[in-house]
Motif scaffolding. Structure first.
Motif, PDB file in Angstrom:
ATOM      1  N   LEU A  37       0.805  -1.224   0.000  1.00  0.00           N
ATOM      2  CA  LEU A  37       0.000   0.000   0.000  1.00  0.00           C
ATOM      3  C   LEU A  37       0.839   1.275   0.000  1.00  0.00           C
ATOM      4  CD1 LEU A  37      -2.664  -1.164   2.608  1.00  0.00           C
ATOM      5  CD2 LEU A  37      -2.939  -1.057   0.121  1.00  0.00           C
ATOM      6  N   GLY A  38       2.116   1.165   0.344  1.00  0.00           N
ATOM      7  CA  GLY A  38       2.991   2.331   0.366  1.00  0.00           C
ATOM      8  C   GLY A  38       2.674   3.326   1.451  1.00  0.00           C
ATOM      9  N   SER A  39       1.972   2.896   2.496  1.00  0.00           N
ATOM     10  CA  SER A  39       1.584   3.802   3.573  1.00  0.00           C
ATOM     11  C   SER A  39       1.362   3.003   4.841  1.00  0.00           C
ATOM     12  CB  SER A  39       0.287   4.545   3.209  1.00  0.00           C
ATOM     13  OG  SER A  39      -0.285   5.162   4.350  1.00  0.00           O
ATOM     14  N   LEU A  40       2.006   3.423   5.912  1.00  0.00           N
ATOM     15  CA  LEU A  40       1.818   2.754   7.193  1.00  0.00           C
ATOM     16  C   LEU A  40       0.384   2.949   7.695  1.00  0.00           C
ATOM     17  CD1 LEU A  40       3.364   1.103   9.332  1.00  0.00           C
ATOM     18  CD2 LEU A  40       3.870   3.248  10.504  1.00  0.00           C
ATOM     19  N   GLY A  41      -0.165   4.164   7.466  1.00  0.00           N
ATOM     20  CA  GLY A  41      -1.529   4.434   7.913  1.00  0.00           C
ATOM     21  C   GLY A  41      -2.546   3.560   7.207  1.00  0.00           C
ATOM     22  N   PRO A  74       6.410  12.439   5.028  1.00  0.00           N
ATOM     23  CA  PRO A  74       5.059  12.963   4.788  1.00  0.00           C
ATOM     24  C   PRO A  74       4.424  12.398   3.522  1.00  0.00           C
ATOM     25  CG  PRO A  74       6.520  14.728   5.490  1.00  0.00           C
ATOM     26  CD  PRO A  74       7.386  13.525   5.247  1.00  0.00           C
ATOM     27  N   ARG A  75       5.236  11.934   2.572  1.00  0.00           N
ATOM     28  CA  ARG A  75       4.690  11.410   1.319  1.00  0.00           C
ATOM     29  C   ARG A  75       4.317   9.935   1.400  1.00  0.00           C
ATOM     30  NH1 ARG A  75       9.061  14.375   0.067  1.00  0.00           N
ATOM     31  NH2 ARG A  75      10.328  12.522  -0.301  1.00  0.00           N
ATOM     32  N   GLY A  76       4.622   9.283   2.530  1.00  0.00           N
ATOM     33  CA  GLY A  76       4.274   7.871   2.673  1.00  0.00           C
ATOM     34  C   GLY A  76       5.388   7.077   3.294  1.00  0.00           C
ATOM     35  N   SER A  77       5.313   5.788   3.166  1.00  0.00           N
ATOM     36  CA  SER A  77       6.295   4.887   3.760  1.00  0.00           C
ATOM     37  C   SER A  77       6.963   4.084   2.654  1.00  0.00           C
ATOM     38  CB  SER A  77       5.623   3.933   4.758  1.00  0.00           C
ATOM     39  OG  SER A  77       4.990   4.669   5.783  1.00  0.00           O
ATOM     40  N   ARG A  78       8.292   3.972   2.762  1.00  0.00           N
ATOM     41  CA  ARG A  78       9.057   3.249   1.746  1.00  0.00           C
ATOM     42  C   ARG A  78       9.946   2.233   2.428  1.00  0.00           C
ATOM     43  NH1 ARG A  78      14.054   3.398  -0.219  1.00  0.00           N
ATOM     44  NH2 ARG A  78      14.636   5.123   1.178  1.00  0.00           N
ATOM     45  N   LEU A  79       9.979   1.043   1.856  1.00  0.00           N
ATOM     46  CA  LEU A  79      10.843   0.017   2.413  1.00  0.00           C
ATOM     47  C   LEU A  79      12.300   0.353   2.148  1.00  0.00           C
ATOM     48  CD1 LEU A  79       9.039  -3.298   1.349  1.00  0.00           C
ATOM     49  CD2 LEU A  79       8.886  -2.119   3.538  1.00  0.00           C
ATOM     50  N   THR A  80      13.160   0.125   3.131  1.00  0.00           N
ATOM     51  CA  THR A  80      14.601   0.197   2.916  1.00  0.00           C
ATOM     52  C   THR A  80      15.030  -1.019   2.109  1.00  0.00           C
ATOM     53  OG1 THR A  80      15.119  -1.051   4.905  1.00  0.00           O
ATOM     54  CG2 THR A  80      14.869   1.335   5.155  1.00  0.00           C
ATOM     55  N   ASP A  81      16.284  -1.044   1.680  1.00  0.00           N
ATOM     56  CA  ASP A  81      16.772  -2.229   0.955  1.00  0.00           C
ATOM     57  C   ASP A  81      16.634  -3.472   1.824  1.00  0.00           C
ATOM     58  OD1 ASP A  81      17.368  -0.649  -1.192  1.00  0.00           O
ATOM     59  OD2 ASP A  81      19.521  -0.493  -0.733  1.00  0.00           O
ATOM     60  N   ALA A  82      16.992  -3.334   3.109  1.00  0.00           N
ATOM     61  CA  ALA A  82      16.848  -4.474   4.024  1.00  0.00           C
ATOM     62  C   ALA A  82      15.378  -4.835   4.185  1.00  0.00           C
ATOM     63  CB  ALA A  82      17.469  -4.140   5.381  1.00  0.00           C
TER      64      ALA A  82
END
Length: 311
Positions: A37-41, A74-82
């Protein structure tokens, strides 16, 4: 210091069980939802938890693994490489868990499709029919089989795995079984109205009952066990029969006196086909018990049947 560097010093503890080192399924499902979803919320809403709870769960997972998994902005949540790598592993774990859950449900469905009940004769004839009708209303898809026999036979069937739950009437719990008292019963002496005992004005003495040949159930039955224990021994049987119904029919015919459960003779006493004979000096009360193999408390339909016996 970047967030990734900050987490580089949060070293997970390598000792201990796997459960302490691997995130739980709830945390892994949350990570998969964030990736999708690209968003924690939005991930929190999909899983039915608050955003603060989701954030706390991610931080806990990061501390447990010792790496940063999600960069939040503020634009969302993104996974790190790990985080992307852990998400790939998480997907395989969740898929395996779903397969595990489906297999467990299949086992429950197979268990719930049948119920094998073993019961001693009085319970099988006078109590179980009502319980089984009530169970059918709750579980119409469960096929029930009833194996009726004496208390010793019930114990054998349970220990050998031929039955899932049983019911007995004796004084003691057979070896290898656990039990729960589900009801109480009393044995009474009955005769046909034509028998001399039916015209007695004083109660029968226990010693006279013990010395009299009676119509009896076979050895191994709960009724026979209770009577023998109460009297300290019995005379040689007048007739020995293998069911409560057969003993009752013989008594009604005038063949001789019998000792039967109150549950079994209510109709015959109401219509005067049998007469109760009072006895002094003995107590013929007994507990009716549900029994099952030691350490294997009933589940599924067997558990539901037990609950019906107490309602």
């Amino acid at each position: 210091m970047s967030r990734t560097e900050e987490h580089a010093d949060d070293r997970p503890v390598s000792a201990g069980s796997l459960a302490h080192r691997v995130p739980d399924l709830g945390a892994l499902e949350l990570l998969l939802a964030v990736a999708r979803l690209g968003s924690l919320g939005r991930a929190a809403r999909e899983l039915g938890i608050t955003q603060p709870a989701a954030s706390s769960r991610v931080r806990s997972m990061e501390r447990q693994l010792g790496v940063a998994l999600v960069d939040r902005s503020p634009r969302g949540s993104r996974l790190t490489d790990a985080g992307a790598l852990v998400t790939d592993w998480a997907r395989r774990i969740v898929e395996a868990a779903e397969a595990f859950d489906a297999g467990a449900q299949a086992l429950r469905d197979r268990r719930d499709s049948r119920l094998r009940v073993a019961a001693s004769m009085t319970i099988a004839e006078y109590l179980l029919p009502g319980w089984l009708l009530a169970l059918r209303a709750q579980r119409p898809d469960t096929a029930v089989s009833l194996l009726a026999g004496n208390s010793a036979a019930v114990a054998e069937r349970l220990v050998s795995g031929e039955a899932d739950v049983g019911f007995v009437e004796g004084l003691t719990v057979p070896a290898g079984l656990d039990s729960a008292v589900i009801a109480h019963d009393r044995l009474i002496v009955v005769t046909a109205p034509t028998h001399p005992w039916a015209r007695r004005r004083s109660p029968l003495a226990a010693r006279e009952l013990a010395a009299t040949p009676l119509i009896l159930r076979e050895k191994g039955s709960g009724t026979r066990q209770v009577l023998d224990s109460a009297l300290g021994g019995l005379a040689r049987p007048l007739i020995e029969l293998s069911s409560t119904t057969a003993v009752k029919a013989a008594a009604v015919s005038g063949a001789g006196p019998a000792v039967l459960s109150e549950l079994a003779v209510g109709e015959e006493m109401a219509t005067r086909r049998l007469v109760r004979v009072p006895v002094d000096g003995i107590a013929l009360a007994r507990d009716l018990r549900a029994v099952w193999p030691t350490g294997h408390r009933p589940t599924g339909p067997a558990r539901d049947l037990l609950s019906l016996t107490r309602s």
